[in-house]
Design an enzyme around this catalytic site. Structure first.
Site, PDB file in Angstrom:
ATOM      1  N   ASP A  24       1.028  10.325   3.804  1.00 35.45           N
ATOM      2  CA  ASP A  24       1.517  11.254   5.015  1.00 35.45           C
ATOM      3  C   ASP A  24       0.457  12.182   5.497  1.00 35.45           C
ATOM      4  OD1 ASP A  24       3.879  12.090   6.411  1.00 35.45           O
ATOM      5  OD2 ASP A  24       4.649  13.154   4.870  1.00 35.45           O
ATOM      6  N   GLU A  70       0.842  -1.025  -0.022  1.00 37.69           N
ATOM      7  CA  GLU A  70      -0.074  -0.087   0.102  1.00 37.69           C
ATOM      8  C   GLU A  70       0.920   1.272  -0.092  1.00 37.69           C
ATOM      9  OE1 GLU A  70      -2.144  -0.249   3.797  1.00 37.69           O
ATOM     10  OE2 GLU A  70      -2.777  -2.450   3.127  1.00 37.69           O
ATOM     11  N   LYS A 124       2.209   4.717   1.648  1.00 35.48           N
ATOM     12  CA  LYS A 124       2.157   5.245   2.816  1.00 35.48           C
ATOM     13  C   LYS A 124       1.784   6.425   2.882  1.00 35.48           C
ATOM     14  CE  LYS A 124       4.916   5.212   6.891  1.00 35.48           C
ATOM     15  NZ  LYS A 124       5.010   6.731   7.293  1.00 35.48           N
ATOM     16  N   CYS A 178      23.461  44.411 -15.611  1.00 33.40           N
ATOM     17  CA  CYS A 178      23.762  45.610 -16.437  1.00 33.40           C
ATOM     18  C   CYS A 178      23.697  46.749 -15.706  1.00 33.40           C
ATOM     19  CB  CYS A 178      22.816  45.421 -17.604  1.00 33.40           C
ATOM     20  SG  CYS A 178      21.061  45.973 -17.261  1.00 33.40           S
ATOM     21  N   CYS A 224      19.939  47.012 -11.801  1.00 32.09           N
ATOM     22  CA  CYS A 224      20.043  45.347 -12.043  1.00 32.09           C
ATOM     23  C   CYS A 224      21.492  44.915 -11.700  1.00 32.09           C
ATOM     24  CB  CYS A 224      19.953  45.205 -13.503  1.00 32.09           C
ATOM     25  SG  CYS A 224      20.629  43.848 -14.468  1.00 32.09           S
ATOM     26  N   CYS A 228      14.261  44.344 -14.381  1.00 27.65           N
ATOM     27  CA  CYS A 228      15.428  45.415 -14.895  1.00 27.65           C
ATOM     28  C   CYS A 228      14.771  46.044 -16.173  1.00 27.65           C
ATOM     29  CB  CYS A 228      16.407  44.311 -15.470  1.00 27.65           C
ATOM     30  SG  CYS A 228      17.714  45.262 -16.476  1.00 27.65           S
ATOM     31  N   CYS A 282      20.741  44.502 -21.592  1.00 22.14           N
ATOM     32  CA  CYS A 282      20.945  43.520 -20.515  1.00 22.14           C
ATOM     33  C   CYS A 282      21.644  42.021 -20.736  1.00 22.14           C
ATOM     34  CB  CYS A 282      19.985  43.594 -19.388  1.00 22.14           C
ATOM     35  SG  CYS A 282      20.314  42.426 -18.015  1.00 22.14           S
ATOM     36  N   TYR A 338      -6.763   1.854   6.341  1.00 18.52           N
ATOM     37  CA  TYR A 338      -5.836   0.624   6.118  1.00 18.52           C
ATOM     38  C   TYR A 338      -5.560  -0.545   6.981  1.00 18.52           C
ATOM     39  CZ  TYR A 338      -3.013   3.517   9.463  1.00 18.52           C
ATOM     40  OH  TYR A 338      -2.619   4.262  10.501  1.00 18.52           O
ATOM     41  N   LYS A 396      10.726   3.695   2.668  1.00 21.16           N
ATOM     42  CA  LYS A 396      10.585   5.116   2.543  1.00 21.16           C
ATOM     43  C   LYS A 396      11.043   5.705   1.068  1.00 21.16           C
ATOM     44  CE  LYS A 396       9.613   7.470   5.831  1.00 21.16           C
ATOM     45  NZ  LYS A 396       9.627   7.816   7.140  1.00 21.16           N
TER      46      LYS A 396
HETATM   47  S1  IVH Z   1      -0.225   0.209   8.960  1.00 21.06           S
HETATM   48  C1  IVH Z   1       0.739  -1.525  13.246  1.00 21.06           C
HETATM   49  N1  IVH Z   1      -0.393   1.338   6.418  1.00 21.06           N
HETATM   50  O1  IVH Z   1       2.429   5.335   9.051  1.00 21.06           O
HETATM   51  C2  IVH Z   1       0.949  -0.709  11.718  1.00 21.06           C
HETATM   52  N2  IVH Z   1       0.277   2.720   8.195  1.00 21.06           N
HETATM   53  O2  IVH Z   1       4.701   4.551  11.401  1.00 21.06           O
HETATM   54  C3  IVH Z   1      -0.222   0.179  11.499  1.00 21.06           C
HETATM   55  N3  IVH Z   1       0.635   5.048   7.374  1.00 21.06           N
HETATM   56  O3  IVH Z   1       1.166   6.342  11.968  1.00 21.06           O
HETATM   57  C4  IVH Z   1       0.145   1.011  10.297  1.00 21.06           C
HETATM   58  N4  IVH Z   1      -0.029   4.841   5.509  1.00 21.06           N
HETATM   59  O4  IVH Z   1      -0.662   6.210  10.226  1.00 21.06           O
HETATM   60  C5  IVH Z   1      -0.181   1.516   7.744  1.00 21.06           C
HETATM   61  N5  IVH Z   1      -0.848   2.174   4.305  1.00 21.06           N
HETATM   62  C6  IVH Z   1      -0.533   2.513   5.587  1.00 21.06           C
HETATM   63  C7  IVH Z   1      -0.177   3.786   6.139  1.00 21.06           C
HETATM   64  C8  IVH Z   1       0.428   3.853   7.352  1.00 21.06           C
HETATM   65  C9  IVH Z   1       0.192   5.673   6.243  1.00 21.06           C
HETATM   66  C10 IVH Z   1       0.994   5.626   8.944  1.00 21.06           C
HETATM   67  C11 IVH Z   1       0.098   5.168   9.954  1.00 21.06           C
HETATM   68  C12 IVH Z   1       1.260   5.272  11.122  1.00 21.06           C
HETATM   69  C13 IVH Z   1       2.640   5.328  10.377  1.00 21.06           C
HETATM   70  C14 IVH Z   1       3.604   4.116  10.595  1.00 21.06           C
END
Ligand code: IVH
Length: 678
Positions: free
Chosen positions: A120, A116, A118, A414, A411, A429, A435, A228, A317
């Site tokens: 933010d 999946e 991640k 020039c 400028c 300018c 220039c 998730y 990451k």
């Molecule tokens: S699973 C027990 N899936 O990442 C682990 N976390 O440091 C449960 N996050 O604060 C997390 N996308 O909020 C999981 N597809 C995803 C995620 C996800 C973002 C965040 C989550 C958690 C941090 C993990």
């Protein structure tokens, strides 16, 4: 001091620093250091604790999740702790994760993972009883969070009643609340205009929005959520795989990531990582990596947890897009139209996958709004191919001798007067083509790939040629002789010959490219194409009055004024005359009212993948001849996407936005129907 003693001191120091940054991040939504720097502190601490287990403690930040609860909200105890994820930063670390899993399970085959993105954002827990939302909470320190039920109810994607006839007696759904990139940019603009402080990134903005004491403020922020996973499940029978669990959640009315899928083994994981990384900039929300989770529920139970993270999942990451560094100086760069852009010269810093030592500050209004001073510590962002920019100052770190940035009155290139018309953000300018900086930019633009496409005439070469007085205007390019070129640095006989050949080739161009190459203010590629298609030849355009120009799609009064202003200037007409005399030519374009049906009139079309029957340029040309324009990325305004073989991520984006996708056969059919002979 012996090694153990100095390790102990460093451990204590790191713990204090980490505590401090955790508070800034979780309690104040106002970090002082970049995530990557925080990760580095955590890793250093974890490594020291592993080497000196006598100093490991259960209350170390390596054993706990994040922050504590802020004042103002009631605290809630999670029914199941909300854990964090371990991080992997490269392939070897992902391979190590997979190896440990197989060793523990004593399994030799390839493990199926649910992969999946991640997100933010902010982790939240939603508790449902008899299908009704009864409580929503933040993660807090993992054990206790804040009760933000009222605020979460204002988020559209937070389901208030599960859409199922037989809801579980009690179940906890977990997911990530986030602010889409565009909403983040708008929110920051509003905050800055109101004299407020901008958020560093969409995640901090989401956290700040969710933790408003007044739910009405949260309601104004267009937060979204992907779910998730599950926390407490009580007696509910849950699917035997994570992927099916996600489908179940989707069935109950939650949004799950459309990118989530199962993959096999390390190779499958890495392919997923690369795929999402490639799409990163196009996604409407921020992702900072991907997550791999063992898909089988029974294996997960067997694998269990360590102190702060499950053994069955890892976050892989992406390169960080933010970093913190210092502004060493601010200088002004003069652009093609004379615009002065303040540029922060930075202590070099690794961000978005490259080392950055300059970042744009856009204009003086921006410098004042962000209150950037020389000597300041700043957050820098570099997302995708976008020019790095200074996002925000870390006010606490301003040194006493930080100095204000002043707009120069002359400028820097020039010496001509710098003018800033009343009410405009941009200072310019007034030296025009006198220039050297403006001349250089004009020439670089003229030679660039999307303009006259003179291969080999790059920025460095243009600079040398202008500095040696060999080039003044674009027409001079066609008078360059080999003898001039071989004198230059890093220019041998062969490269001089190649360059002359490229110049020769560039004489044959299109009217649209030529118009774009002239560098008329506000005339980008799309407008140049529209002008070429409308007028068909240059003389008609030069003679056009405002009324004629306003008939061209995309051309408003301001652009019309720039265009006629450009052609009114004697020097510009003279350069054009000399260019034509030097043999620059183009095929006559069919003006718009030719026999062809304008089947794609004004439509934006995206091409992806390779077509069998035509090259990409031919496809682009066909779209244009039918009145459409080809754009690079899919948005809500895209009329349709043409997908050839091996299409990229644009397809996913089109599906997400419900934009129609045509395969090659369907596209060719549309061209034929409109009267193109294919
Ligand atoms: S699973 C027990 N899936 O990442 C682990 N976390 O440091 C449960 N996050 O604060 C997390 N996308 O909020 C999981 N597809 C995803 C995620 C996800 C973002 C965040 C989550 C958690 C941090 C993990």
């Amino acid at each position: 001091m012996n090694d153990a003693a100095s390790a102990h001191r460093r451990i204590q120091q790191l713990r204090e620093q980490i505590e401090h940054h955790n508070r800034r991040y979780y309690e104040h939504d106002d970090p002082e250091i970049a995530d990557a720097d925080f990760d580095a502190l955590m890793r250093e601490l974890a490594a020291l604790e592993a080497d000196y287990p006598e100093y490991a403690t259960t209350d170390s930040p390596t054993q706990r999740v994040g922050g504590r609860t802020a004042r103002g909200f009631q605290s809630v105890t999670h029914l199941q702790p909300m854990l964090s994820l371990d991080n992997a930063f490269d392939e070897a670390e992902v391979a190590g994760f997979d190896r440990r899993i197989r060793a523990r399970l004593e399994y030799d085959g390839a493990v199926t993972y649910c992969a999946e993105p991640k997100l933010d954002g902010v982790a939240v827990s939603l508790l449902y009883e008899q299908g009704e939302l009864v409580r929503g909470a933040t993660r807090g320190d993992g054990r206790e969070g804040e009760n933000i039920t009222g605020n979460l109810r204002t988020v559209n994607d937070v389901v208030s009643r599960l859409s199922t006839k037989e809801p579980p007696a009690r179940i906890e759904v977990r997911g990530e609340v986030y602010l889409p990139k565009q909403a983040f940019a708008e929110l920051n603009r509003r905050l800055e205009q109101g004299g407020g402080k901008a958020f560093v990134n969409p995640r901090n903005a989401a956290a700040g929005s969710l933790r408003q004491l007044d739910a009405a403020v949260t309601a104004e922020r267009p937060l979204q959520m992907f779910v998730y996973g599950l926390g407490e499940t009580g007696d509910t029978v849950i699917p035997e795989s994570h992927y099916e669990t996600l489908q179940m959640l989707a069935g109950w009315g939650f949004r799950i990531s459309p990118l989530a899928r199962t993959v096999t083994g390390v190779d499958g994981c890495l392919a997923f990582h690369d795929e999402v990384l490639r799409q990163r900039d196009q996604l409407p929300y921020e992702v900072d990596g991907v997550v791999y989770k063992v898909d089988r529920a029974d294996w997960r139970r067997e694998l269990g947890f360590v102190a702060r993270a499950p053994r069955w999942a890892i976050a892989h990451k992406f390169p960080a897009e933010e970093a913190v560094t210092r502004v060493l100086d601010v200088t002004f760069q003069v652009g093609r139209t004379g615009a002065l852009t303040p540029v922060a010269r930075l202590a070099p810093v690794f961000v978005g996958g490259v080392t950055v030592s300059n970042a744009t500050l856009h204009n003086m209004d921006e410098v004042r709004r962000k209150d950037v001073r020389i000597g300041d510590t700043v957050f820098v962002r570099r997302a995708g191919d976008v020019i790095p920019e200074v996002v925000r100052v870390v006010a606490e770190k301003r040194p006493d001798d930080a100095s204000l940035v002043e707009l120069p009155s002359a400028c820097p290139d020039c010496g001509a007067e710098v003018v800033r018309p009343e009410g405009e953000a941009v200072a310019r300018c007034s030296g025009g083509l006198g220039c050297p900086a403006q001349r250089k930019q004009t020439l670089k633009h003229f030679a660039s790939r999307r303009a006259m496409d003179i291969d080999g005439l790059g920025d460095k070469l243009v600079e040398q040629l202008v500095d040696r007085d060999l080039l003044h205007d674009p027409a001079d390019i066609f008078g360059l002789a080999k003898a001039d070129l071989v004198e230059l640095e890093r220019m041998g006989e062969q490269s001089a010959a190649n360059l002359l050949e490229a110049i020769e080739r560039s004489r044959e161009t299109t009217l649209a490219r030529f118009l774009y190459a002239l560098g008329i203010r506000e005339v980008g590629e799309a407008t140049a194409e529209a002008l070429a298609a409308h007028f068909g030849d240059l003389d008609a355009l030069v003679m056009a009055d405002e009324e004629d120009l306003l008939r061209v799609p995309d051309v408003g009064p301001v652009v019309a004024d720039y265009i006629s202003g450009f052609f009114r200037q004697q020097e510009n007409r003279e350069v054009i005359r000399r260019l034509r005399e030097a043999g620059v030519r183009w095929r006559a374009e069919r003006p718009r009212d030719s026999g062809l049906q304008q089947a794609f009139d004004g439509q934006a079309v995206v091409l992806t993948g390779s077509l069998a029957a035509m090259t990409r340029d031919q496809a682009r040309d066909a779209v244009r001849r039918l009145g459409g324009r080809v754009t690079g990325s899919v948005s809500g305004k895209t009329a349709f996407v043409v997908a050839g073989d091996d299409p990229g991520s644009k397809i996913e984006r089109a599906r997400e936005l419900e934009v129609p996708v045509l395969d090659e056969a369907a596209f060719l059919q549309r061209l034929r129907e409109a009267g193109l002979a294919i």
